[in-house]
Design a protein around this motif. Structure first.
Motif, mmCIF file in Angstrom:
data_model
loop_
_atom_site.group_PDB
_atom_site.id
_atom_site.type_symbol
_atom_site.label_atom_id
_atom_site.label_comp_id
_atom_site.label_asym_id
_atom_site.label_seq_id
_atom_site.Cartn_x
_atom_site.Cartn_y
_atom_site.Cartn_z
ATOM 1 N N SER A 1 2.615 11.721 -7.386
ATOM 2 C CA SER A 1 2.408 10.891 -8.550
ATOM 3 C C SER A 1 3.548 9.889 -8.779
ATOM 4 C CB SER A 1 2.253 11.819 -9.767
ATOM 5 O OG SER A 1 1.882 11.069 -10.876
ATOM 6 N N ASP A 2 3.638 8.908 -7.906
ATOM 7 C CA ASP A 2 4.697 7.904 -8.070
ATOM 8 C C ASP A 2 4.160 6.511 -7.785
ATOM 9 O OD1 ASP A 2 4.516 7.775 -5.307
ATOM 10 O OD2 ASP A 2 6.658 8.123 -4.950
ATOM 11 N N GLY A 3 5.058 5.561 -7.611
ATOM 12 C CA GLY A 3 4.648 4.181 -7.410
ATOM 13 C C GLY A 3 3.731 4.011 -6.198
ATOM 14 N N TRP A 4 4.005 4.758 -5.143
ATOM 15 C CA TRP A 4 3.178 4.637 -3.932
ATOM 16 C C TRP A 4 1.761 5.144 -4.196
ATOM 17 C CZ3 TRP A 4 4.741 1.961 0.154
ATOM 18 C CH2 TRP A 4 6.102 1.857 0.436
ATOM 19 N N THR A 5 1.661 6.348 -4.730
ATOM 20 C CA THR A 5 0.315 6.905 -4.909
ATOM 21 C C THR A 5 -0.420 6.132 -6.002
ATOM 22 O OG1 THR A 5 1.072 8.617 -6.440
ATOM 23 C CG2 THR A 5 0.978 9.210 -4.120
ATOM 24 N N ASP A 6 0.344 5.616 -6.965
ATOM 25 C CA ASP A 6 -0.270 4.820 -8.023
ATOM 26 C C ASP A 6 -0.972 3.594 -7.437
ATOM 27 O OD1 ASP A 6 -0.578 3.979 -10.861
ATOM 28 O OD2 ASP A 6 0.657 2.318 -10.161
ATOM 29 N N ILE A 7 -0.282 2.934 -6.503
ATOM 30 C CA ILE A 7 -0.874 1.744 -5.888
ATOM 31 C C ILE A 7 -2.220 2.129 -5.265
ATOM 32 C CG2 ILE A 7 -0.668 0.035 -4.037
ATOM 33 C CD1 ILE A 7 2.400 0.407 -4.221
ATOM 34 N N PHE A 8 -2.201 3.207 -4.475
ATOM 35 C CA PHE A 8 -3.414 3.536 -3.720
ATOM 36 C C PHE A 8 -4.508 4.137 -4.592
ATOM 37 C CE2 PHE A 8 -0.422 2.942 -0.333
ATOM 38 C CZ PHE A 8 -1.198 2.272 0.592
ATOM 39 N N ARG A 9 -4.109 4.935 -5.581
ATOM 40 C CA ARG A 9 -5.135 5.506 -6.461
ATOM 41 C C ARG A 9 -5.911 4.369 -7.113
ATOM 42 N NH1 ARG A 9 -2.906 7.674 -10.619
ATOM 43 N NH2 ARG A 9 -0.855 7.986 -9.753
ATOM 44 N N ASN A 10 -5.158 3.371 -7.568
ATOM 45 C CA ASN A 10 -5.825 2.264 -8.236
ATOM 46 C C ASN A 10 -6.567 1.369 -7.255
ATOM 47 O OD1 ASN A 10 -5.161 2.951 -10.817
ATOM 48 N ND2 ASN A 10 -3.125 2.062 -10.619
ATOM 49 N N LEU A 11 -5.963 1.216 -6.079
ATOM 50 C CA LEU A 11 -6.584 0.294 -5.130
ATOM 51 C C LEU A 11 -7.848 0.877 -4.532
ATOM 52 C CD1 LEU A 11 -3.795 -1.399 -3.010
ATOM 53 C CD2 LEU A 11 -4.832 -2.161 -5.105
#
Ligand code: NDP
Length: 610
Positions: A325-335
């Motif tokens: 749950s950080d900036g990396w996974t945030d990008i992909f979860r949203n993308l």
């Protein structure tokens, strides 16, 4: 399509922007930066420039040359070599030698000691073999000294110091048919025989310099960030660069490295000029110390589960829970994940490939709008904030995460010198010229990255002569040819770790771990079958090259529209040594599955064992 586009936009929750205008702006910004010389704009750090790669951290220790024989030689003592050594030890291989150029183990973490150096990928995933070593990192994102020390602990844990050759550079490697062994020579006069050799020399290990007019004219002090000169700056990896208080310092480059060291330079230097060609995308860092109660709660197998959860999410897959749950996974979860599911629920059907691409594009615009808004909200001077805004899609360049970088531009002693995409014009005796203005500096730091896109053997620093005198640089002249990125026909008992037609992952050590496991499996099988050589067959290699080619188109259009950088060959397509020509197009999840299925098959398909 327009009604659908509206639904997709609503799903993403972004209604205050014009995708068409943004796309046009991105292309305009890209075009400013495209240049005919692409990769050739950089200078190789040899000859006059070789001092840029000298080891500033240790003195050379004299020793007598070795003339001996080892079963397994590993070239490179970074995470690739360490994991390989560890896995081989676990499988019962005793006679192992790591040959490493640096004064100690650590690879990129040995060399990159610049102030503020830290890892952008969560430490609990990034630092390999945590359960094997029973170690929990101190922070969610580790600082470089801890990572280097940890790397050295891996070497101790697996007894890799014993028999290793540090401060030693391989200069030649040739297959001796008569004895079916490799002969390896080094810059220390060593000449050894090895049955098996693994090359783990790192994908981004050779510093590069920009070929700026007058680069040799500058009379002040210079160094590359991967060889930080603390004797000149004072301080250490935590900052406190107390010898810069009376100095004007310039730094060229604003990539992931620069983003981490600029706050320390800004805090210390009398005057800091940041010479920028393309701004990075800089998102929230939000580091924290490891919670001891959480660490206590971890159960066996936790690292594998976490690493795999992270990798699935950042490869566009779906997971019930986002453990990192950080900036990396945030990008992909949203993308990808959540947004695609919601949109398909609203449409009452699965999204077509085209709709998925559109959704991705809209989500990307939203993400990058938030990055640009972040610059605006942190940097006081609107004109400076404007120049710090990245105008490209999120994965055109490596995303950065930092909480002190943008505020540094609010310091009165820090000036952002933006070149409007053109880069530094030239160097003079006294300083740096950008947009026709000269900026005099005492010290100039090159945060200009590492060689990517040049040939494998150039980056390795030596060529390899295989069976019947075949030379690797010739064999791979038109592009890599491998089986699973790990072996190549004509070069028996030789394995390549890293990005050579395998999977590129956000969390690089995970990919290295999968590769090391695979090589260890192969060598264990060779041993168990009472054989001594293993080599990719022509057919095995051709099969993998064809699989690579069939997936190569993935992402090509995306990269063609990107601003130049090492991800897209500095904007030039068709380079057989380009970063993504090394990467399996179907992604790491599929790549790891392929390796696993191959091992389960137990036939060593595509390998000739004798
Ligand atoms: P990069 O290649 O990412 O950046 C080089 C910088 O130099 C760019 O900003 C580039 O501009 C600039 N540059 C090059 N030539 C010129 C010129 N003539 N004039 C002005 N500017 C110029 O190197 P880094 O060392 O920053 O990062 C390399 C990689 O290392 C990262 O992508 C990442 O993979 C890894 N890394 C990882 C970290 C982590 O946390 N795990 C931390 C640091 C690095 P332009 O963009 O226009 O080309």
């Amino acid at each position: 399509m327009n009604a659908i586009a509206e639904i997709l936009r609503e799903t993403i929750g972004e209604d205050d922007f014009n995708p068409k205008a943004l796309k046009e702006k991105y292309l305009i910004e890209r075009d400013k930066r495209l240049r005919e010389d692409a990769n050739d704009q950089y200078i190789e750090v040899t000859g006059d420039y070789s001092n840029y790669v000298d080891d500033p951290y240790v003195d050379v220790a004299e020793r007598a040359p070795l003339f001996d024989e080892v079963e397994c030689v590993i070239i490179g003592g970074g995470f690739g070599g360490l994991i390989m050594g560890g896995r081989l030890r676990e499988a019962g291989f005793e006679d192992i030698r790591v040959i490493e150029q640096g004064g100690d183990f650590g690879g990129t973490w040995y060399w990159n000691r610049y102030p503020g150096a830290m890892c952008d990928v969560e430490s609990y995933c990034y630092m390999p073999m945590l359960e094997e070593l029973n170690y929990i990192p101190k922070h969610k994102y580790s600082y470089a000294p801890e990572i280097m020390e940890y790397a050295q602990n891996i070497a101790r844990h697996y007894n890799l110091y014993n028999n290793s050759l540090l401060q030693t550079t391989v200069t030649a490697m040739e297959w001796a048919e008569s004895v079916e062994k490799w002969i390896i020579e080094t810059n220390r006069g060593d000449r050894m025989h090895a049955r098996y050799v693994t090359l783990a020399n790192g994908p981004l290990s050779r510093p590069k310099l920009p070929g700026i007019t007058g680069i040799n004219s500058f009379k002040g002090h210079t160094f590359h960030t991967s060889r930080w000169d603390y004797a000149y700056t004072g301080g250490n990896s935590e900052g406190n660069l107390d010898q810069l208080t009376d100095k004007a310092v310039g730094i060229i480059g604003t990539g992931a490295t620069a983003v981490q060291c600029i706050p320390h330079l800004g805090a210390a230097a009398k005057q800091l000029y940041v010479f920028q060609r393309t701004p990075s995308s800089v998102d929230v860092r939000n580091n924290c110390e490891t919670d001891p109660a959480w660490a206590e709660s971890l159960r066996p197998g936790w690292q594998e589960r976490r690493t795999s959860n992270f990798n699935i999410l950042v490869s566009g897959g779906d997971q019930e829970e986002d453990l990192v749950s950080d900036g990396w996974t945030d990008i992909f979860r949203n993308l990808t994940g959540v947004a695609a599911k919601t949109a398909s629920r609203r449409l009452g059907r699965r999204l077509t490939a085209k709709e998925k691409e559109l959704l991705l594009e809209i989500a990307d615009y939203k993400k990058m709008n938030s990055i640009r808004a972040r610059a605006e909200s942190i940097v006081n001077d609107p004109a400076v904030a404007e120049k710090l805004k990245p105008w490209y899609r999120q994965f055109c360049k490596r995303p950065c995460f930092h909480d002190e970088y943008l505020p540094t531009f609010n310091r009165p002693n820090v000036e952002l010198v933006d070149s409007n995409g053109r880069g530094v014009e030239r160097l003079t005796e006294n300083g740096v010229v950008v947009n026709g203005n000269e900026y005099p500096v005492d010290c100039l730091i090159f945060a200009t990255g590492f060689e990517v896109g040049t040939t494998y053997t150039r980056r390795a620093g030596f060529d390899i002569v295989g069976r019947s005198g075949q030379v690797l640089s010739q064999k791979w002249k038109q592009g890599l040819r491998t089986l699973h990125g790990l072996q190549t026909h004509g070069f028996p008992n030789c394995f390549f770790l890293g990005f050579t037609q395998s999977a590129v992952t956000v969390n690089v050590p995970q990919s290295l771990n999968e590769q090391a496991r695979h090589v260890t499996y192969i060598l264990s099988q060779v041993r168990a079958r009472g054989k001594t050589t293993v080599e990719a067959t022509i057919e095995g290699e051709a099969g993998w090259v064809s699989e690579m080619t069939s997936k190569a188109k993935m992402g090509e259009q995306f990269r063609a529209e990107c601003t130049p950088g090492y991800y897209n060959n500095e904007g030039k397509t068709g380079n057989p040594n380009g970063f993504f020509s090394f990467a399996y197009g179907a992604g790491p999840l599929r790549f790891f599955e392929i390796l696993k299925e191959w091992r389960l098959g137990g036939e060593l398909d595509g390998c000739d064992i004798r």
